[in-house]
Design a protein around this motif. Structure first.
Motif, short mmCIF file in Angstrom:
data_model
loop_
_atom_site.label_atom_id
_atom_site.label_comp_id
_atom_site.label_asym_id
_atom_site.label_seq_id
_atom_site.Cartn_x
_atom_site.Cartn_y
_atom_site.Cartn_z
N PHE A 36 0.84 -1.20 0.00
CA PHE A 36 0.00 0.00 0.00
C PHE A 36 0.87 1.24 0.00
O PHE A 36 2.08 1.18 0.28
N LEU A 37 0.22 2.37 -0.32
CA LEU A 37 0.90 3.65 -0.36
C LEU A 37 -0.06 4.70 0.20
O LEU A 37 -1.26 4.67 -0.12
N PHE A 38 0.46 5.57 1.04
CA PHE A 38 -0.33 6.73 1.45
C PHE A 38 -0.18 7.78 0.35
O PHE A 38 0.94 8.23 0.07
N GLU A 48 8.09 12.84 5.56
CA GLU A 48 8.39 12.63 6.99
C GLU A 48 7.29 13.26 7.85
O GLU A 48 6.84 12.67 8.83
N GLN A 49 6.84 14.46 7.46
CA GLN A 49 5.77 15.13 8.22
C GLN A 49 4.43 14.40 8.06
O GLN A 49 3.65 14.31 9.00
N VAL A 50 4.18 13.85 6.86
CA VAL A 50 2.95 13.08 6.63
C VAL A 50 2.95 11.85 7.53
O VAL A 50 1.95 11.55 8.21
N ALA A 51 4.08 11.14 7.56
CA ALA A 51 4.17 9.92 8.38
C ALA A 51 4.02 10.28 9.85
O ALA A 51 3.30 9.60 10.60
N ASP A 64 8.75 6.39 3.68
CA ASP A 64 8.85 5.78 2.35
C ASP A 64 7.57 5.06 1.92
O ASP A 64 7.51 4.49 0.83
N GLU A 65 6.55 5.11 2.77
CA GLU A 65 5.24 4.59 2.38
C GLU A 65 4.32 5.70 1.85
O GLU A 65 3.14 5.47 1.61
N VAL A 66 4.89 6.91 1.72
CA VAL A 66 4.10 8.09 1.34
C VAL A 66 4.48 8.53 -0.07
O VAL A 66 5.66 8.52 -0.43
N ALA A 98 10.86 18.61 -1.80
CA ALA A 98 10.78 17.58 -2.85
C ALA A 98 11.59 18.01 -4.07
O ALA A 98 12.30 17.21 -4.68
N LEU A 99 11.50 19.29 -4.42
CA LEU A 99 12.23 19.79 -5.59
C LEU A 99 13.74 19.80 -5.32
O LEU A 99 14.54 19.37 -6.16
N ALA A 100 14.12 20.28 -4.15
CA ALA A 100 15.54 20.35 -3.80
C ALA A 100 16.14 18.94 -3.76
O ALA A 100 17.23 18.69 -4.30
#
Ligand SMILES: [Mg+2]
Length: 265
Positions: A36-38, A48-51, A64-66, A98-100
């Protein structure tokens, strides 16, 4: 084996509050070893903040699940031959990071006028200003690709609806007379990266969420199976009307996530 693309807000939590059966469902996926993926359209948070937010609401999760719309935007730009940049970014930490991390040079807002960006990448930016709008429009009018993380016009925020990334994008689109490339759900772009990350056939993957227009439409269009949960935007009182209005038909409608687990077995 089934795989799952799971929406967050309205599906696994509601703002800061846990949603009943969500933690149990994630544990069920782990016990079954179903991939699965969030999958989130929210560009403001890093993986990291989502997790961390999932953990805060009682759900075990790792970065890494996001997959966020910001990460998908960076992947899209690399595929489109824009690797490295420079790019002009209107967005918050999740998008800038994400861009950096993907190796893009970010142009400052006050970059000299002759410095051309290859892309303007925009997400939610709660410090959006006229000056940022002006820079974005200048770059797009000179040929920069306009990339939008997610099209949502409104965001629920502490009980009211506030302008979302799509509303900022509307001002850039209007002034630059250029429509953005949209990355987030229901765009096939984020779905393609999510499906590739799961490594399963689309027809084995369940798109799960509370939003017919994004989660379910994205899943159906990508050839996935789909499950609407009645714990967020869609609920028991409005879902039939929403299906009628959007013309999007989920394969399964469930009151909560463990109902989906029981359906799948
Ligand atoms: Mg949702």
């Amino acid at each position: 084996m089934p795989g799952f693309l799971l929406d967050l807000d309205g599906t696994l939590y509601s703002g800061d509050r846990p949603i009943p059966y969500a933690a149990e469902f994630i544990q069920w996926l782990r016990d079954k070893q179903y991939p699965f993926l969030f999958l989130t359209n929210n560009s403001s948070r890093t993986p990291e903040q989502v997790a961390a937010h999932l953990v805060h609401t009682g759900i075990e999760a790792k970065a890494d699940e996001v997959l966020t719309s910001s990460q998908a935007a960076a992947l899209y730009m690399k595929d489109a031959g824009l690797a490295g940049g420079p790019v002009f970014c209107i967005g918050e930490t999740g998008l800038r990071q994400a861009l950096a991390e993907a190796g893009f040079e970010l142009l400052p807002e006050d970059a000299p006028a002759e410095q051309a960006a290859v892309a303007v990448v925009q997400g939610i930016d709660r410090s959006f200003t006229y000056s940022k709008l002006m820079s974005a429009v200048r770059h797009v009018r000179r040929g920069a690709t306009f990339v939008l993380t997610n099209p949502d016009h409104l965001l629920p925020w502490n009980g009211e609806l506030t302008p979302g990334a799509g509303s900022i994008a509307a001002s850039i689109e209007r002034s630059s007379e250029t429509a953005p490339v949209v990355i987030g759900k229901p765009s096939p772009i984020i779905m393609r990266f999510a499906i590739a990350k799961l490594g399963l056939a689309a027809s084995d993957i369940w798109a799960v969420g509370d939003n017919l227009n994004t989660d379910i439409r994205g899943g159906v269009d990508a050839g996935c199976r789909s499950a609407l949960v009645l714990t967020g935007l869609a609920d028991e009182s409005n879902y039939a009307e929403q299906i009628e209005r959007t013309g999007v038909q989920p394969e399964v409608v469930c009151k909560h996530l463990m109902e989906l687990a029981a359906h799948i077995g």
